[in-house]
Design a protein around this motif. Structure first.
Motif, PDB file in Angstrom:
ATOM      1  N   LEU A  28       0.845  -1.192   0.000  1.00 40.70           N
ATOM      2  CA  LEU A  28       0.000   0.000   0.000  1.00 40.70           C
ATOM      3  C   LEU A  28       0.883   1.246   0.000  1.00 40.70           C
ATOM      4  O   LEU A  28       2.103   1.162   0.181  1.00 40.70           O
ATOM      5  CB  LEU A  28      -0.925   0.015   1.228  1.00 40.70           C
ATOM      6  CG  LEU A  28      -1.966  -1.109   1.352  1.00 40.70           C
ATOM      7  CD1 LEU A  28      -2.746  -0.978   2.643  1.00 40.70           C
ATOM      8  CD2 LEU A  28      -2.909  -1.116   0.153  1.00 40.70           C
ATOM      9  N   TYR A  29       0.229   2.419  -0.195  1.00 39.02           N
ATOM     10  CA  TYR A  29       0.950   3.690  -0.253  1.00 39.02           C
ATOM     11  C   TYR A  29       0.296   4.689   0.710  1.00 39.02           C
ATOM     12  O   TYR A  29      -0.932   4.797   0.756  1.00 39.02           O
ATOM     13  CB  TYR A  29       0.927   4.266  -1.668  1.00 39.02           C
ATOM     14  CG  TYR A  29       1.568   3.369  -2.699  1.00 39.02           C
ATOM     15  CD1 TYR A  29       2.902   3.535  -3.051  1.00 39.02           C
ATOM     16  CD2 TYR A  29       0.842   2.355  -3.315  1.00 39.02           C
ATOM     17  CE1 TYR A  29       3.496   2.705  -3.998  1.00 39.02           C
ATOM     18  CE2 TYR A  29       1.423   1.520  -4.255  1.00 39.02           C
ATOM     19  CZ  TYR A  29       2.756   1.708  -4.592  1.00 39.02           C
ATOM     20  OH  TYR A  29       3.334   0.886  -5.517  1.00 39.02           O
ATOM     21  N   ALA A  30       1.105   5.418   1.449  1.00 39.69           N
ATOM     22  CA  ALA A  30       0.580   6.460   2.344  1.00 39.69           C
ATOM     23  C   ALA A  30       0.008   7.594   1.500  1.00 39.69           C
ATOM     24  O   ALA A  30       0.677   8.076   0.588  1.00 39.69           O
ATOM     25  CB  ALA A  30       1.685   6.972   3.258  1.00 39.69           C
ATOM     26  N   ASP A  31      -1.224   8.031   1.806  1.00 41.14           N
ATOM     27  CA  ASP A  31      -1.828   9.096   1.004  1.00 41.14           C
ATOM     28  C   ASP A  31      -1.533  10.478   1.557  1.00 41.14           C
ATOM     29  O   ASP A  31      -2.012  11.471   1.035  1.00 41.14           O
ATOM     30  CB  ASP A  31      -3.341   8.882   0.866  1.00 41.14           C
ATOM     31  CG  ASP A  31      -4.107   9.201   2.139  1.00 41.14           C
ATOM     32  OD1 ASP A  31      -3.485   9.267   3.225  1.00 41.14           O
ATOM     33  OD2 ASP A  31      -5.339   9.371   2.073  1.00 41.14           O
ATOM     34  N   ARG A  32      -0.712  10.548   2.624  1.00 39.24           N
ATOM     35  CA  ARG A  32      -0.333  11.823   3.257  1.00 39.24           C
ATOM     36  C   ARG A  32       0.840  11.546   4.196  1.00 39.24           C
ATOM     37  O   ARG A  32       1.131  10.381   4.489  1.00 39.24           O
ATOM     38  CB  ARG A  32      -1.513  12.392   4.053  1.00 39.24           C
ATOM     39  CG  ARG A  32      -1.916  11.528   5.252  1.00 39.24           C
ATOM     40  CD  ARG A  32      -3.243  11.933   5.818  1.00 39.24           C
ATOM     41  NE  ARG A  32      -4.310  11.686   4.866  1.00 39.24           N
ATOM     42  CZ  ARG A  32      -5.532  12.166   4.999  1.00 39.24           C
ATOM     43  NH1 ARG A  32      -5.856  12.902   6.051  1.00 39.24           N
ATOM     44  NH2 ARG A  32      -6.450  11.907   4.078  1.00 39.24           N
ATOM     45  N   PRO A  33       1.529  12.580   4.702  1.00 38.61           N
ATOM     46  CA  PRO A  33       2.525  12.324   5.749  1.00 38.61           C
ATOM     47  C   PRO A  33       1.825  11.645   6.931  1.00 38.61           C
ATOM     48  O   PRO A  33       0.801  12.117   7.417  1.00 38.61           O
ATOM     49  CB  PRO A  33       3.021  13.728   6.116  1.00 38.61           C
ATOM     50  CG  PRO A  33       2.769  14.540   4.886  1.00 38.61           C
ATOM     51  CD  PRO A  33       1.500  13.994   4.294  1.00 38.61           C
ATOM     52  N   LEU A  34       2.374  10.524   7.398  1.00 34.89           N
ATOM     53  CA  LEU A  34       1.636   9.649   8.306  1.00 34.89           C
ATOM     54  C   LEU A  34       2.505   9.251   9.497  1.00 34.89           C
ATOM     55  O   LEU A  34       3.670   8.873   9.333  1.00 34.89           O
ATOM     56  CB  LEU A  34       1.197   8.406   7.528  1.00 34.89           C
ATOM     57  CG  LEU A  34       0.100   7.536   8.105  1.00 34.89           C
ATOM     58  CD1 LEU A  34      -1.156   8.329   8.386  1.00 34.89           C
ATOM     59  CD2 LEU A  34      -0.219   6.397   7.138  1.00 34.89           C
ATOM     60  N   ASN A  35       1.931   9.339  10.696  1.00 37.52           N
ATOM     61  CA  ASN A  35       2.648   8.926  11.901  1.00 37.52           C
ATOM     62  C   ASN A  35       2.650   7.411  12.056  1.00 37.52           C
ATOM     63  O   ASN A  35       1.674   6.743  11.709  1.00 37.52           O
ATOM     64  CB  ASN A  35       1.999   9.546  13.146  1.00 37.52           C
ATOM     65  CG  ASN A  35       2.219  11.037  13.231  1.00 37.52           C
ATOM     66  OD1 ASN A  35       3.269  11.530  12.841  1.00 37.52           O
ATOM     67  ND2 ASN A  35       1.250  11.775  13.738  1.00 37.52           N
ATOM     68  N   LEU A  36       3.720   6.885  12.596  1.00 38.17           N
ATOM     69  CA  LEU A  36       3.801   5.482  12.998  1.00 38.17           C
ATOM     70  C   LEU A  36       3.856   5.425  14.518  1.00 38.17           C
ATOM     71  O   LEU A  36       4.525   6.251  15.153  1.00 38.17           O
ATOM     72  CB  LEU A  36       5.047   4.819  12.412  1.00 38.17           C
ATOM     73  CG  LEU A  36       5.079   4.636  10.895  1.00 38.17           C
ATOM     74  CD1 LEU A  36       6.430   4.084  10.466  1.00 38.17           C
ATOM     75  CD2 LEU A  36       3.958   3.712  10.435  1.00 38.17           C
ATOM     76  N   ARG A  37       3.158   4.459  15.101  1.00 38.68           N
ATOM     77  CA  ARG A  37       3.101   4.343  16.562  1.00 38.68           C
ATOM     78  C   ARG A  37       3.463   2.929  16.992  1.00 38.68           C
ATOM     79  O   ARG A  37       3.471   2.006  16.181  1.00 38.68           O
ATOM     80  CB  ARG A  37       1.727   4.757  17.066  1.00 38.68           C
ATOM     81  CG  ARG A  37       1.371   6.194  16.643  1.00 38.68           C
ATOM     82  CD  ARG A  37       0.150   6.745  17.336  1.00 38.68           C
ATOM     83  NE  ARG A  37      -0.149   8.090  16.875  1.00 38.68           N
ATOM     84  CZ  ARG A  37       0.392   9.196  17.386  1.00 38.68           C
ATOM     85  NH1 ARG A  37       1.251   9.104  18.387  1.00 38.68           N
ATOM     86  NH2 ARG A  37       0.085  10.390  16.909  1.00 38.68           N
ATOM     87  N   ASP A  38       3.755   2.787  18.290  1.00 40.91           N
ATOM     88  CA  ASP A  38       4.196   1.473  18.761  1.00 40.91           C
ATOM     89  C   ASP A  38       3.035   0.575  19.173  1.00 40.91           C
ATOM     90  O   ASP A  38       3.244  -0.496  19.752  1.00 40.91           O
ATOM     91  CB  ASP A  38       5.184   1.619  19.929  1.00 40.91           C
ATOM     92  CG  ASP A  38       4.550   2.233  21.165  1.00 40.91           C
ATOM     93  OD1 ASP A  38       3.354   2.600  21.117  1.00 40.91           O
ATOM     94  OD2 ASP A  38       5.238   2.344  22.191  1.00 40.91           O
ATOM     95  N   GLY A  39       1.812   0.981  18.896  1.00 38.83           N
ATOM     96  CA  GLY A  39       0.632   0.184  19.193  1.00 38.83           C
ATOM     97  C   GLY A  39      -0.533   0.601  18.312  1.00 38.83           C
ATOM     98  O   GLY A  39      -0.465   1.613  17.607  1.00 38.83           O
ATOM     99  N   ARG A  40      -1.606  -0.164  18.381  1.00 36.65           N
ATOM    100  CA  ARG A  40      -2.784   0.117  17.543  1.00 36.65           C
ATOM    101  C   ARG A  40      -3.704   1.138  18.222  1.00 36.65           C
ATOM    102  O   ARG A  40      -4.829   0.837  18.606  1.00 36.65           O
ATOM    103  CB  ARG A  40      -3.545  -1.191  17.285  1.00 36.65           C
ATOM    104  CG  ARG A  40      -2.831  -2.164  16.359  1.00 36.65           C
ATOM    105  CD  ARG A  40      -3.690  -3.391  16.116  1.00 36.65           C
ATOM    106  NE  ARG A  40      -3.154  -4.224  15.041  1.00 36.65           N
ATOM    107  CZ  ARG A  40      -2.259  -5.168  15.218  1.00 36.65           C
ATOM    108  NH1 ARG A  40      -1.804  -5.411  16.461  1.00 36.65           N
ATOM    109  NH2 ARG A  40      -1.812  -5.888  14.205  1.00 36.65           N
ATOM    110  N   SER A  41      -3.224   2.355  18.336  1.00 36.12           N
ATOM    111  CA  SER A  41      -4.020   3.416  18.968  1.00 36.12           C
ATOM    112  C   SER A  41      -3.379   4.760  18.671  1.00 36.12           C
ATOM    113  O   SER A  41      -2.144   4.868  18.627  1.00 36.12           O
ATOM    114  CB  SER A  41      -4.093   3.204  20.482  1.00 36.12           C
ATOM    115  OG  SER A  41      -4.621   4.351  21.125  1.00 36.12           O
ATOM    116  N   PRO A  42      -4.190   5.823  18.475  1.00 33.15           N
ATOM    117  CA  PRO A  42      -3.612   7.157  18.271  1.00 33.15           C
ATOM    118  C   PRO A  42      -2.941   7.686  19.538  1.00 33.15           C
ATOM    119  O   PRO A  42      -2.192   8.661  19.479  1.00 33.15           O
ATOM    120  CB  PRO A  42      -4.822   8.011  17.878  1.00 33.15           C
ATOM    121  CG  PRO A  42      -6.000   7.287  18.423  1.00 33.15           C
ATOM    122  CD  PRO A  42      -5.661   5.839  18.355  1.00 33.15           C
TER     123      PRO A  42
END
Length: 470
Positions: A28-42
């Motif tokens: 897949l491709y990011a459609d915008r600048p995107l944050n990565l996190r260490d868990g499944r939650s914002p």
């Protein structure tokens, strides 16, 4: 014969197992600048980021979040993931493409231990061989995180470990191999086609703006803002590439990209403009026999020919003709647009914003949990980046207030955060968000500090559109 069959079945099983190991998840491709996190939650800790259009492999979707891997990854275990991201911002085709370089290519003259944490007390993960190139980022005092030389994803979960920075030296540009370069320089594949076909690069469209659109210096939202086009402005669009149009003056003869005003997002242009009714082509050899104008053509109407230059008077006349008239709305398949009435001299027009249109269009405001200078606030994100050799500590903050802070109040509040986070050789950037704003978009207030004090303060009024402050 039976023995041969058993061997054949065993080999086939091994091949199937190998193919499944080398192909898991999906690209897949990011459609915008995107944050990565260490868990499944914002609310999980920020560990890195993707640039718009970055190619990744994803798997293990749960509750709308996916594990993100390097595109070449072959191990589907979540322990090898580079982080987690919201699946709705990852698309099967690439639209915007804004590659962003990160990290620095370095090497060591001697064998050097890579440790699990930025300390000599950290467990030894592996040994860096003399002259072996690696990428580095996320500095912490005298230590820095080490990545494989072919890493494309900037994430703390994607790193190998930490090395002492004083034993590392930059790899000269001339000695870098094609496989040992940063993510943005290394990616040589063509952008995937968008879902809608892009017009040929030689085609030029003329449009009239119905809403404001920003024009940037290059094909990226991180580039400087050149101009903001206003409703009623007319421009030419062409040279569509990576989801961005080159923007030209309405009366210019298009010869090359260097003559453009700047660049605008395709999605923004198509949502906030309409055709002005004149189509031209980029400059080139004219056809052998240009079409002759019809006898009934009006002198003011543009005549389409092989020439690429169209007069400003012809463009304006065609644009006026293309505006739908209230008396005959059925003439256009689109909804009729009421023409704007010019304001009378000496009177100010008032624009009333229907805020109900923004209801339920964003997430609820974060809940503040700290206080500084009389303001309740919450840290949304803390991160460190390196730009042009300088280290920046970025503090992303939500400020709970009912009154728009003035310059002095914003400076005092940001200064209190800077005093708690300033470090020698590091700069601090405070990004401030207000109630009603989209905290995943641009910040309202930007305050920069070096070790000695504030160096810059500015605000973006446009980011308040749709909030109670505007």
């Amino acid at each position: 014969m039976r023995r041969f069959s058993l061997i054949y079945v065993a080999v086939l099983a091994l091949l199937l197992a190998a193919s499944s190991a080398f192909a898991f998840g999906r690209i897949l491709y990011a459609d915008r600048p995107l944050n990565l996190r260490d868990g499944r939650s914002p609310r999980a800790e920020w560990i890195g980021s993707l640039y718009a259009g970055q190619k990744v492999r994803v798997a293990h979707e749960e509750n709308g979040w996916v594990a993100v891997y390097e595109p070449s990854a072959t191990d589907p275990s979540e322990a090898k993931a580079a982080g987690y991201s919201n699946a709705k911002f990852l698309k099967p085709t690439r639209g915007r493409y804004e590659p962003k370089e990160w990290g620095e290519m370095v090497r060591s003259a001697t064998k050097l231990n890579i440790r699990s944490e930025p300390s000599v007390r950290g467990t030894k993960v592996r040994t860096l061989q003399p002259g072996e190139p690696v990428l580095t980022d996320f500095p912490e005092d005298e230590w820095i995180m080490v990545f494989s030389s072919d890493a494309t994803i900037r994430s703390k979960m994607n790193g190998i470990g930490y090395c002492s920075a004083k034993y590392l030296e930059p790899v000269p540009a001339g000695e870098r191999s094609a496989s040992a370069s940063s993510a943005a320089r290394r990616e040589v594949e063509r952008p995937a086609p968008a879902s809608a076909p892009e017009p040929p690069s030689e085609g030029v469209r003329r449009v009239a703006l119905t809403n404001e659109v920003n024009v940037h210096q290059s094909r990226t939202t991180n580039s400087p803002l050149v101009q903001t086009l206003r409703p009623g402005d007319m421009v030419q669009l062409g040279l569509l590439r990576n989801g961005w149009y080159a923007v030209f003056k309405a009366s210019d003869m298009i010869r090359s990209e260097s003559s453009s005003i700047g660049y605008a997002l395709r999605s923004a242009m198509e949502a906030n403009s309409r055709e002005a009714g004149v189509t031209a082509r980029a400059a080139g050899p004219a056809p052998a026999e240009p079409a002759a104008p019809t006898p009934s053509a009006s002198p003011a109407a543009p005549v389409e020919s092989g020439a690429s230059e169209v007069s400003a008077a012809a463009i304006k006349a065609e644009a006026v003709k293309s505006v739908p008239r209230p008396s005959a709305p059925e003439a256009s398949p689109e909804p009729a647009i009421e023409p704007r009435t010019a304001p009378k001299p000496g009177k100010q027009q008032t624009l009333v914003i229907d805020r109900s249109a923004f209801k339920d269009a964003k997430r609820p405001d974060p809940t503040p949990d700290q206080t500084a200078h009389g303001y309740r606030f919450k840290f949304l994100e803390k991160s460190e980046t390196r730009e042009y050799g300088q280290i920046w500590i970025t503090l992303k903050v939500f400020l709970a207030t009912t009154k728009l802070p003035d310059r002095a109040a914003l400076k005092d509040f940001a200064s209190s955060l800077w005093k708690d986070h300033r470090r020698v050789t590091k700069n601090v950037l405070v990004e401030v968000y207000l109630p009603g704003m989209d905290v995943e978009d641009m910040a309202w207030g930007m305050v920069r500090f070096d070790f000695d004090g504030m160096t810059e303060l500015w605000t973006r009024r446009a980011t308040l559109f749709g909030t109670k402050f505007l």
